[in-house]
Motif scaffolding. Structure first.
Motif, PDB file in Angstrom:
ATOM      1  N   GLY A 103       0.828  -1.201   0.000  1.00 16.96           N
ATOM      2  CA  GLY A 103       0.000   0.000   0.000  1.00 16.96           C
ATOM      3  C   GLY A 103       0.862   1.251   0.000  1.00 16.96           C
ATOM      4  N   GLU A 104       0.661   2.124  -0.970  1.00 15.46           N
ATOM      5  CA  GLU A 104       1.506   3.302  -1.121  1.00 15.46           C
ATOM      6  C   GLU A 104       0.976   4.505  -0.348  1.00 15.46           C
ATOM      7  N   VAL A 105       1.789   5.551  -0.342  1.00 13.92           N
ATOM      8  CA  VAL A 105       1.514   6.772   0.414  1.00 13.92           C
ATOM      9  C   VAL A 105       0.355   7.553  -0.187  1.00 13.92           C
ATOM     10  N   TRP A 106      -0.370   8.294   0.675  1.00 10.27           N
ATOM     11  CA  TRP A 106      -1.214   9.409   0.258  1.00 10.27           C
ATOM     12  C   TRP A 106      -0.549  10.652   0.833  1.00 10.27           C
ATOM     13  N   GLN A 107      -0.145  11.571  -0.020  1.00 17.15           N
ATOM     14  CA  GLN A 107       0.623  12.727   0.386  1.00 17.15           C
ATOM     15  C   GLN A 107      -0.222  13.693   1.227  1.00 17.15           C
ATOM     16  N   TRP A 108       0.454  14.650   1.887  1.00 19.82           N
ATOM     17  CA  TRP A 108      -0.235  15.647   2.701  1.00 19.82           C
ATOM     18  C   TRP A 108      -1.072  16.554   1.795  1.00 19.82           C
ATOM     19  N   HIS A 109      -2.349  16.678   2.125  1.00 25.42           N
ATOM     20  CA  HIS A 109      -3.247  17.461   1.274  1.00 25.42           C
ATOM     21  C   HIS A 109      -4.506  17.859   2.039  1.00 25.42           C
ATOM     22  N   GLN A 110      -5.291  18.717   1.413  1.00 28.30           N
ATOM     23  CA  GLN A 110      -6.650  19.044   1.843  1.00 28.30           C
ATOM     24  C   GLN A 110      -7.593  18.570   0.738  1.00 28.30           C
ATOM     25  N   ASP A 111      -8.644  17.878   1.095  1.00 21.25           N
ATOM     26  CA  ASP A 111      -9.556  17.392   0.054  1.00 21.25           C
ATOM     27  C   ASP A 111     -10.275  18.543  -0.649  1.00 21.25           C
ATOM     28  N   PHE A 112     -10.662  19.565   0.095  1.00 29.93           N
ATOM     29  CA  PHE A 112     -11.350  20.671  -0.561  1.00 29.93           C
ATOM     30  C   PHE A 112     -10.449  21.364  -1.573  1.00 29.93           C
ATOM     31  N   GLY A 113      -9.144  21.345  -1.345  1.00 27.01           N
ATOM     32  CA  GLY A 113      -8.239  21.935  -2.317  1.00 27.01           C
ATOM     33  C   GLY A 113      -8.410  21.303  -3.690  1.00 27.01           C
ATOM     34  N   THR A 114      -8.546  19.976  -3.724  1.00 25.84           N
ATOM     35  CA  THR A 114      -8.780  19.281  -4.993  1.00 25.84           C
ATOM     36  C   THR A 114     -10.180  19.546  -5.514  1.00 25.84           C
ATOM     37  N   TRP A 115     -11.171  19.471  -4.644  1.00 27.64           N
ATOM     38  CA  TRP A 115     -12.557  19.691  -5.073  1.00 27.64           C
ATOM     39  C   TRP A 115     -12.737  21.100  -5.647  1.00 27.64           C
ATOM     40  N   HIS A 116     -12.061  22.074  -5.052  1.00 25.55           N
ATOM     41  CA  HIS A 116     -12.193  23.454  -5.504  1.00 25.55           C
ATOM     42  C   HIS A 116     -11.438  23.677  -6.814  1.00 25.55           C
ATOM     43  N   ARG A 117     -10.193  23.216  -6.891  1.00 25.90           N
ATOM     44  CA  ARG A 117      -9.364  23.472  -8.073  1.00 25.90           C
ATOM     45  C   ARG A 117      -9.800  22.634  -9.273  1.00 25.90           C
ATOM     46  N   ALA A 157      -1.053  24.937  -2.807  1.00 27.20           N
ATOM     47  CA  ALA A 157      -0.673  23.543  -3.043  1.00 27.20           C
ATOM     48  C   ALA A 157      -0.117  23.391  -4.449  1.00 27.20           C
ATOM     49  N   GLY A 158       0.661  22.332  -4.646  1.00 28.09           N
ATOM     50  CA  GLY A 158       1.177  21.989  -5.962  1.00 28.09           C
ATOM     51  C   GLY A 158       0.516  20.729  -6.472  1.00 28.09           C
ATOM     52  N   HIS A 159       0.399  20.604  -7.793  1.00 26.81           N
ATOM     53  CA  HIS A 159      -0.279  19.452  -8.382  1.00 26.81           C
ATOM     54  C   HIS A 159       0.727  18.339  -8.605  1.00 26.81           C
ATOM     55  N   ASP A 160       0.661  17.310  -7.758  1.00 23.97           N
ATOM     56  CA  ASP A 160       1.573  16.172  -7.841  1.00 23.97           C
ATOM     57  C   ASP A 160       0.991  15.121  -8.784  1.00 23.97           C
ATOM     58  N   LEU A 161       1.650  14.925  -9.917  1.00 28.01           N
ATOM     59  CA  LEU A 161       1.195  13.956 -10.910  1.00 28.01           C
ATOM     60  C   LEU A 161       2.118  12.753 -11.000  1.00 28.01           C
ATOM     61  N   ALA A 162       3.140  12.700 -10.126  1.00 30.37           N
ATOM     62  CA  ALA A 162       4.178  11.691 -10.299  1.00 30.37           C
ATOM     63  C   ALA A 162       4.335  10.714  -9.140  1.00 30.37           C
ATOM     64  N   LEU A 168      -2.852  14.570  -7.187  1.00 33.51           N
ATOM     65  CA  LEU A 168      -3.316  15.191  -5.952  1.00 33.51           C
ATOM     66  C   LEU A 168      -2.684  16.566  -5.804  1.00 33.51           C
ATOM     67  N   TRP A 169      -3.463  17.506  -5.264  1.00 31.39           N
ATOM     68  CA  TRP A 169      -2.940  18.823  -4.911  1.00 31.39           C
ATOM     69  C   TRP A 169      -2.338  18.719  -3.512  1.00 31.39           C
ATOM     70  N   THR A 170      -1.028  18.789  -3.413  1.00 30.02           N
ATOM     71  CA  THR A 170      -0.325  18.487  -2.166  1.00 30.02           C
ATOM     72  C   THR A 170       0.350  19.725  -1.585  1.00 30.02           C
ATOM     73  N   VAL A 176       3.540  21.891   5.876  1.00 32.61           N
ATOM     74  CA  VAL A 176       3.137  20.813   6.784  1.00 32.61           C
ATOM     75  C   VAL A 176       3.897  20.921   8.099  1.00 32.61           C
ATOM     76  N   THR A 177       5.179  21.241   8.034  1.00 31.56           N
ATOM     77  CA  THR A 177       5.983  21.387   9.254  1.00 31.56           C
ATOM     78  C   THR A 177       5.445  22.514  10.119  1.00 31.56           C
ATOM     79  N   ARG A 178       5.132  23.641   9.500  1.00 41.42           N
ATOM     80  CA  ARG A 178       4.582  24.775  10.253  1.00 41.42           C
ATOM     81  C   ARG A 178       3.277  24.394  10.943  1.00 41.42           C
ATOM     82  N   LEU A 179       2.381  23.759  10.200  1.00 44.55           N
ATOM     83  CA  LEU A 179       1.086  23.388  10.761  1.00 44.55           C
ATOM     84  C   LEU A 179       1.233  22.365  11.889  1.00 44.55           C
TER      85      LEU A 179
END
Length: 265
Positions: A103-117, A157-162, A168-170, A176-179
């Motif tokens: 099972g691979e990683v899911w990167q740090w993200h907000q779901d609304f960021g993807t839904w909105h963009r 966020a940046g669009h991670d396609l790789a 995902l918009w990550t 993430v460190t700040r938060l």
């Protein structure tokens, strides 16, 4: 099912709620068997890791009776209607697997960021509610949250396609460190049948699963009907275009399915 005042206040402060033992072992069992069958299907809705194991099965409520019932279950839909203050529709439905060892990683993200963009959902009047189909532990890729991070709005966020098979918009490592320095980091764990509900802007991720124990979680992404998406760039089975309000089914809808399966056995 309704949330009490203490739960409402905790959700507002932390951005999530963990609700253990929300579904019975029988109810979870019938869904787990159906998920296993879906993961073997050759369908475009079933996405796979680079190893070939299933990663996500989208829109299972459209082609499986058990998940159709889960998608309108009052224990999931009604608390979200309460938090979003009105009727909701299904924006997205997915079964996320973290296969043992692969099972691979899911990167740090907000779901609304993807839904909105990607989907032009206007506001974060949408959220996830998730059901554990397996034991989720510290070792098999649990969800990780940064409590309170939803208070910061929609972050850059940046669009991670790789990194993985799913675009995902990550968030950046610095963000993430700040938060996390401000709010900490938690990973709710528990038995099958536990439920997590979390705000659309809550920052979250999950690590790879290199343990020998699988981890499968079903996600309902529910949106207030007035807040429906405006763009239709993604396939319908990823971002749904039916904005009909969900009518919750009776609470025993899954128990009836368990009974039917036993009678057929």
């Amino acid at each position: 099912m309704q949330l009490d005042q203490g739960q409402l206040e905790r959700f507002d402060k932390e951005g999530y709620l963990f609700l253990p033992n929300t579904f019975t072992a029988d109810e979870v069992g019938v869904l787990r068997r159906r998920a296993d069958a879906i993961f073997t299907m050759d369908r475009e809705e079933v996405w796979r890791e680079s190893s070939g194991v299933a990663r996500t099965a989208f829109a299972a409520h459209k082609y499986d009776e058990g998940f159709r019932r889960l998608g309108a279950h009052p224990r999931l839909v009604e608390p979200v209607m309460q938090l979003l203050d009105g009727p909701v529709y299904m924006h997205q439905f997915k079964i996320n697997a973290k296969a043992a060892f692969d099972g691979e990683v899911w990167q740090w993200h907000q779901d609304f960021g993807t839904w909105h963009r990607d989907d032009e959902m206007p506001e974060p009047r949408a959220m996830n509610i998730a059901l554990f189909l397996d034991e989720v532990s510290a070792v098999n890729g649990p969800l990780m949250f940064i409590p309170g991070s939803h208070k910061g709005g929609t972050l850059q966020a940046g669009h991670d396609l790789a990194t993985t098979s799913y675009p995902l918009w990550t968030l950046s490592r610095d963000e993430v460190t700040r938060l996390a320095n401000e709010g900490g980091c938690v990973a709710p764990t528990g038995a099958p049948g536990s439920v997590i509900m979390f705000h659309g802007n809550l920052v979250h991720a999950s690590p790879p699963n290199i343990s020998p124990f699988p981890r499968t979680i079903v996600y309902l992404s529910l949106c207030h009907v007035d807040n429906h998406i405006r763009a239709f760039k993604r396939k319908e089975w990823i971002a749904h275009r039916d904005f009909t309000p969900i009518a919750p089914l009776p609470d025993d809808c899954l128990a009836e399915l368990v009974k039917q399966e036993r009678q057929a056995a």
